[in-house]
Design a protein around this motif. Structure first.
Motif, PDB file in Angstrom:
ATOM      1  N   SER A 160       0.828  -1.206   0.000  1.00 43.98           N
ATOM      2  CA  SER A 160       0.000   0.000   0.000  1.00 43.98           C
ATOM      3  C   SER A 160       0.862   1.256   0.000  1.00 43.98           C
ATOM      4  CB  SER A 160      -0.926   0.005   1.227  1.00 43.98           C
ATOM      5  OG  SER A 160      -1.824  -1.082   1.189  1.00 43.98           O
ATOM      6  N   ILE A 161       1.884   1.268   0.853  1.00 42.22           N
ATOM      7  CA  ILE A 161       2.760   2.434   0.924  1.00 42.22           C
ATOM      8  C   ILE A 161       3.492   2.631  -0.394  1.00 42.22           C
ATOM      9  CG2 ILE A 161       4.814   3.371   2.057  1.00 42.22           C
ATOM     10  CD1 ILE A 161       3.846   1.971   4.610  1.00 42.22           C
ATOM     11  N   TRP A 192      10.597   5.336   6.129  1.00 47.60           N
ATOM     12  CA  TRP A 192       9.893   6.133   5.131  1.00 47.60           C
ATOM     13  C   TRP A 192       8.380   6.040   5.307  1.00 47.60           C
ATOM     14  CZ3 TRP A 192      11.520   9.524   1.487  1.00 47.60           C
ATOM     15  CH2 TRP A 192      10.622   9.874   0.486  1.00 47.60           C
ATOM     16  N   ALA A 193       7.894   4.909   5.773  1.00 53.30           N
ATOM     17  CA  ALA A 193       6.455   4.693   5.903  1.00 53.30           C
ATOM     18  C   ALA A 193       5.817   5.562   6.974  1.00 53.30           C
ATOM     19  CB  ALA A 193       6.181   3.217   6.217  1.00 53.30           C
ATOM     20  N   ILE A 198      -0.564   8.831  10.086  1.00 50.94           N
ATOM     21  CA  ILE A 198      -1.895   9.369  10.397  1.00 50.94           C
ATOM     22  C   ILE A 198      -2.522   9.868   9.108  1.00 50.94           C
ATOM     23  CG2 ILE A 198      -3.221  11.010  11.765  1.00 50.94           C
ATOM     24  CD1 ILE A 198      -0.953  11.126  13.742  1.00 50.94           C
ATOM     25  N   VAL A 199      -3.471   9.119   8.588  1.00 52.36           N
ATOM     26  CA  VAL A 199      -4.098   9.466   7.313  1.00 52.36           C
ATOM     27  C   VAL A 199      -5.617   9.407   7.448  1.00 52.36           C
ATOM     28  CG1 VAL A 199      -2.156   8.618   5.957  1.00 52.36           C
ATOM     29  CG2 VAL A 199      -4.024   7.061   6.537  1.00 52.36           C
ATOM     30  N   SER A 200      -6.294   9.941   6.456  1.00 54.43           N
ATOM     31  CA  SER A 200      -7.752   9.919   6.449  1.00 54.43           C
ATOM     32  C   SER A 200      -8.259   8.496   6.238  1.00 54.43           C
ATOM     33  CB  SER A 200      -8.282  10.830   5.333  1.00 54.43           C
ATOM     34  OG  SER A 200      -7.776  10.408   4.066  1.00 54.43           O
ATOM     35  N   VAL A 234      10.240  16.021  -1.901  1.00 57.26           N
ATOM     36  CA  VAL A 234      10.364  17.405  -1.441  1.00 57.26           C
ATOM     37  C   VAL A 234       9.651  17.588  -0.117  1.00 57.26           C
ATOM     38  CG1 VAL A 234       9.749  19.785  -1.950  1.00 57.26           C
ATOM     39  CG2 VAL A 234      10.641  18.329  -3.768  1.00 57.26           C
ATOM     40  N   ARG A 235       8.450  16.980   0.019  1.00 57.94           N
ATOM     41  CA  ARG A 235       7.690  17.129   1.245  1.00 57.94           C
ATOM     42  C   ARG A 235       8.419  16.523   2.428  1.00 57.94           C
ATOM     43  NH1 ARG A 235       3.591  14.590  -0.277  1.00 57.94           N
ATOM     44  NH2 ARG A 235       3.661  12.675   0.933  1.00 57.94           N
ATOM     45  N   VAL A 236       9.019  15.349   2.222  1.00 58.02           N
ATOM     46  CA  VAL A 236       9.759  14.688   3.299  1.00 58.02           C
ATOM     47  C   VAL A 236      10.981  15.492   3.692  1.00 58.02           C
ATOM     48  CG1 VAL A 236      11.062  12.644   3.931  1.00 58.02           C
ATOM     49  CG2 VAL A 236       8.921  12.401   2.688  1.00 58.02           C
ATOM     50  N   SER A 237      11.680  16.045   2.697  1.00 59.19           N
ATOM     51  CA  SER A 237      12.884  16.841   2.980  1.00 59.19           C
ATOM     52  C   SER A 237      12.540  18.065   3.807  1.00 59.19           C
ATOM     53  CB  SER A 237      13.543  17.259   1.660  1.00 59.19           C
ATOM     54  OG  SER A 237      13.908  16.130   0.904  1.00 59.19           O
TER      55      SER A 237
END
Length: 237
Positions: A160-161, A192-193, A198-200, A234-237
């Motif tokens: 899934s991830i 990384w996971a 916490i997701v919808s 980019v978001r993770v960085s």
């Protein structure tokens, strides 16, 4: 299936809810025994040894039920000896990997054969390779099943991830991040996971959603998946 005009419907998942792991709380005393296995980044016994400890006869010959394991090995006693702590650590790893890495269609049972790899806690096996090979086999077997009771096992959380990171179809929305305690150990740092922790939650009709996802995937182009990977980096960085 194409020749017979059959529709490949959604499969029943044989992985178990992550929330159920709360029944087996992690004890920091397990760390020194789990770290040599190489499973510490993944972590949030001989059968006779376990059975003899409780003096009970298990009804499941292929393994032990998760309920039985949780009832008998949920909490390691205070003041326990090193041997007893090691036993509880072995059972904890067995419980976790059979629920998340190697679930199959056999039901809510931890298979005995996975204990063979945990006989020597200081041995570091290639768990990633084993999980990937197991997933490939489960996917292959699932694609060959066309009955109403068709199901799929394997580390579907990892699948899934992988999918959420690459395809803008059917993925949840990230809501927030929780503070993470690595207990001063670099191997306990988030993987990384963790960004999907916490997701919808999905609350619609799974059959309708499956058909929608199938249609959307058919119209995907390679550029869309590449752009998503870059945006995520980019978001993770």
């Amino acid at each position: 299936m194409s020749e017979k005009k059959q529709v490949f419907g959604p499969l029943r998942l044989r992985c178990h809810e992550a929330s159920s792991l709360k029944k087996m709380p992690y004890d920091e005393r397990y760390t020194e025994y789990i770290e040599p296995l190489g499973l510490l980044p993944f972590i949030h016994m001989a059968p006779d040894e376990i059975v003899n400890k409780r003096g009970e006869k298990l009804r499941v010959s292929a393994g032990a039920t998760f309920t039985w394991i949780s009832q008998n090995f949920k909490t390691c006693p205070e003041g326990a000896s090193r041997d007893l702590i090691k036993l509880y650590a072995r059972v904890y790893v067995w419980y976790v990997i059979t629920r998340t890495l190697f679930p199959d269609c056999s039901g809510n049972t931890a298979q005995w054969h996975w204990l063979k790899a945990l006989t020597k806690m200081e041995t570091k096996w290639s768990w990633g390779s084993a999980a990937l090979a197991f997933l490939y086999r489960q996917l292959d077997e699932a694609c060959c099943r066309i009955s109403k009771d068709a199901c799929i096992g394997g580390p579907l959380l990892l699948l899934s991830i992988w999918s959420w990171e690459r395809f803008p179809v059917g993925r949840p929305r990230v809501l927030d991040y929780k503070n993470y305690n690595d207990h001063g150990n670099q191997l306990r740092r988030p993987t990384w996971a963790y960004q999907w922790d916490i997701v919808s939650e999905f609350s619609g009709d799974p059959i309708a959603a499956y058909q929608t996802y199938t249609n959307e995937i058919e119209f995907l182009v390679s550029k869309q998946s590449v752009v998503q990977v870059c945006e995520t980096s980019v978001r993770v960085s």
